[in-house]
Scaffold this motif. Sequence first.
Motif, PDB file in Angstrom:
ATOM      1  N   GLU A  16       0.816  -1.133  -0.177  1.00 17.50           N
ATOM      2  CA  GLU A  16       0.022   0.024   0.013  1.00 17.50           C
ATOM      3  C   GLU A  16       1.002   1.074  -0.120  1.00 17.50           C
ATOM      4  N   ALA A  17       1.971   1.367   0.318  1.00 15.82           N
ATOM      5  CA  ALA A  17       2.857   2.317   0.573  1.00 15.82           C
ATOM      6  C   ALA A  17       3.658   2.425  -0.282  1.00 15.82           C
ATOM      7  N   GLY A  18       3.852   1.452  -1.303  1.00 17.40           N
ATOM      8  CA  GLY A  18       4.561   1.452  -2.615  1.00 17.40           C
ATOM      9  C   GLY A  18       6.210   1.269  -2.345  1.00 17.40           C
ATOM     10  N   THR A  19       6.608   0.676  -1.014  1.00 16.29           N
ATOM     11  CA  THR A  19       7.690   0.398  -0.693  1.00 16.29           C
ATOM     12  C   THR A  19       8.225  -0.829  -0.657  1.00 16.29           C
ATOM     13  N   VAL A  20       7.321  -1.763  -1.321  1.00 13.84           N
ATOM     14  CA  VAL A  20       7.624  -3.136  -1.308  1.00 13.84           C
ATOM     15  C   VAL A  20       7.506  -3.509  -2.991  1.00 13.84           C
ATOM     16  N   ASP A  21       8.593  -4.245  -3.493  1.00 17.09           N
ATOM     17  CA  ASP A  21       8.674  -4.713  -4.933  1.00 17.09           C
ATOM     18  C   ASP A  21       7.591  -6.194  -4.721  1.00 17.09           C
ATOM     19  N   ALA A  22       6.348  -5.948  -4.646  1.00 15.93           N
ATOM     20  CA  ALA A  22       5.589  -7.187  -4.596  1.00 15.93           C
ATOM     21  C   ALA A  22       5.652  -8.151  -5.547  1.00 15.93           C
ATOM     22  N   ARG A  23       5.792  -9.338  -5.120  1.00 16.72           N
ATOM     23  CA  ARG A  23       5.642 -10.521  -6.007  1.00 16.72           C
ATOM     24  C   ARG A  23       4.428 -10.611  -6.910  1.00 16.72           C
ATOM     25  N   THR A  24       4.360 -11.177  -7.943  1.00 11.62           N
ATOM     26  CA  THR A  24       3.005 -11.587  -8.718  1.00 11.62           C
ATOM     27  C   THR A  24       1.988 -12.213  -7.714  1.00 11.62           C
ATOM     28  N   SER A  25       2.448 -13.178  -7.143  1.00 11.07           N
ATOM     29  CA  SER A  25       1.632 -14.045  -6.353  1.00 11.07           C
ATOM     30  C   SER A  25       0.875 -13.026  -5.056  1.00 11.07           C
ATOM     31  N   THR A  26       1.711 -12.290  -4.512  1.00  9.81           N
ATOM     32  CA  THR A  26       1.290 -11.289  -3.601  1.00  9.81           C
ATOM     33  C   THR A  26      -0.080 -10.361  -4.163  1.00  9.81           C
ATOM     34  N   LEU A  27       0.274  -9.850  -5.311  1.00 10.22           N
ATOM     35  CA  LEU A  27      -0.676  -8.929  -5.851  1.00 10.22           C
ATOM     36  C   LEU A  27      -1.820  -9.790  -6.520  1.00 10.22           C
ATOM     37  N   LEU A  28      -1.803 -11.086  -6.720  1.00  8.57           N
ATOM     38  CA  LEU A  28      -2.841 -11.866  -7.161  1.00  8.57           C
ATOM     39  C   LEU A  28      -3.732 -12.206  -6.066  1.00  8.57           C
ATOM     40  N   ARG A  29      -3.134 -12.444  -4.757  1.00  4.25           N
ATOM     41  CA  ARG A  29      -3.939 -12.778  -3.759  1.00  4.25           C
ATOM     42  C   ARG A  29      -4.715 -11.511  -3.202  1.00  4.25           C
ATOM     43  N   ILE A  30      -4.078 -10.487  -3.022  1.00  5.07           N
ATOM     44  CA  ILE A  30      -4.729  -9.223  -2.794  1.00  5.07           C
ATOM     45  C   ILE A  30      -5.957  -8.980  -3.698  1.00  5.07           C
ATOM     46  N   ALA A  31      -5.583  -8.743  -4.788  1.00  4.34           N
ATOM     47  CA  ALA A  31      -6.743  -8.738  -5.839  1.00  4.34           C
ATOM     48  C   ALA A  31      -7.852  -9.644  -5.887  1.00  4.34           C
ATOM     49  N   ARG A  32      -7.511 -10.760  -5.644  1.00  2.00           N
ATOM     50  CA  ARG A  32      -8.640 -11.862  -5.491  1.00  2.00           C
ATOM     51  C   ARG A  32      -9.334 -11.449  -3.830  1.00  2.00           C
ATOM     52  N   VAL A  33      -8.786 -11.306  -3.092  1.00  2.00           N
ATOM     53  CA  VAL A  33      -9.441 -10.688  -1.854  1.00  2.00           C
ATOM     54  C   VAL A  33     -10.307  -9.522  -2.033  1.00  2.00           C
ATOM     55  N   LEU A  34      -9.826  -8.604  -2.864  1.00  2.00           N
ATOM     56  CA  LEU A  34     -10.506  -7.287  -3.061  1.00  2.00           C
ATOM     57  C   LEU A  34     -11.678  -7.664  -4.320  1.00  2.00           C
ATOM     58  N   GLY A  35     -11.621  -8.434  -4.744  1.00  2.00           N
ATOM     59  CA  GLY A  35     -12.752  -8.969  -5.760  1.00  2.00           C
ATOM     60  C   GLY A  35     -12.400  -7.973  -7.062  1.00  2.00           C
ATOM     61  N   VAL A  36     -11.098  -7.758  -7.413  1.00  2.00           N
ATOM     62  CA  VAL A  36     -10.747  -7.226  -8.611  1.00  2.00           C
ATOM     63  C   VAL A  36      -9.729  -7.893  -9.353  1.00  2.00           C
ATOM     64  N   HIS A  37      -9.581  -7.721 -10.673  1.00  2.00           N
ATOM     65  CA  HIS A  37      -8.633  -8.525 -11.372  1.00  2.00           C
ATOM     66  C   HIS A  37      -7.404  -7.708 -11.213  1.00  2.00           C
ATOM     67  N   VAL A  38      -6.339  -8.452 -11.141  1.00  2.00           N
ATOM     68  CA  VAL A  38      -4.863  -8.031 -10.735  1.00  2.00           C
ATOM     69  C   VAL A  38      -4.610  -6.618 -11.808  1.00  2.00           C
ATOM     70  N   SER A  39      -5.254  -6.909 -12.993  1.00  2.00           N
ATOM     71  CA  SER A  39      -4.815  -5.913 -14.250  1.00  2.00           C
ATOM     72  C   SER A  39      -5.190  -4.381 -13.364  1.00  2.00           C
ATOM     73  N   ASP A  40      -6.623  -4.534 -12.957  1.00  2.00           N
ATOM     74  CA  ASP A  40      -7.060  -3.172 -12.163  1.00  2.00           C
ATOM     75  C   ASP A  40      -6.047  -2.622 -11.476  1.00  2.00           C
ATOM     76  N   LEU A  41      -5.348  -3.484 -10.524  1.00  2.00           N
ATOM     77  CA  LEU A  41      -3.998  -2.809  -9.508  1.00  2.00           C
ATOM     78  C   LEU A  41      -2.827  -2.383 -10.378  1.00  2.00           C
ATOM     79  N   LEU A  42      -2.686  -2.972 -11.533  1.00  2.00           N
ATOM     80  CA  LEU A  42      -1.426  -2.687 -12.480  1.00  2.00           C
ATOM     81  C   LEU A  42      -1.572  -1.624 -13.562  1.00  2.00           C
ATOM     82  N   ARG A  43      -2.810  -1.288 -13.830  1.00  6.10           N
ATOM     83  CA  ARG A  43      -3.046  -0.476 -15.027  1.00  6.10           C
ATOM     84  C   ARG A  43      -2.380   0.694 -14.844  1.00  6.10           C
TER      85      ARG A  43
END
Length: 78
Positions: A51-78
């Motif tokens: 959330e702070a933008g200080t971590v170089d998140a792994r793809t799996s981490t972003l996928l997990r977060i997107a799934r919990v939030l009910g959004v597609h990971v591309s919505d976070l990466l756009r």
Amino acid sequence: MPHLPDDDAWLLESRRAIGDRVRVERLRQNRTQESVFLAAQVGRTTYQGVEAGTVDARTSTLLRIARVLGVHVSDLLR
């Protein structure tokens, strides 16, 4: 060859933008950070860093977060 922006500045800006999108969606859903990182099975420090933008998140981490939030990971990466 075209001139590219400084890698560190570009990456930092991109990570912050992703983190902003995660935070906005979490707040839109009126959820706490804790509810999201627990459901996503992501560590507290990692999630806060995303959330702070200080971590170089792994793809799996972003996928997990997107799934919990009910959004597609591309919505976070756009």
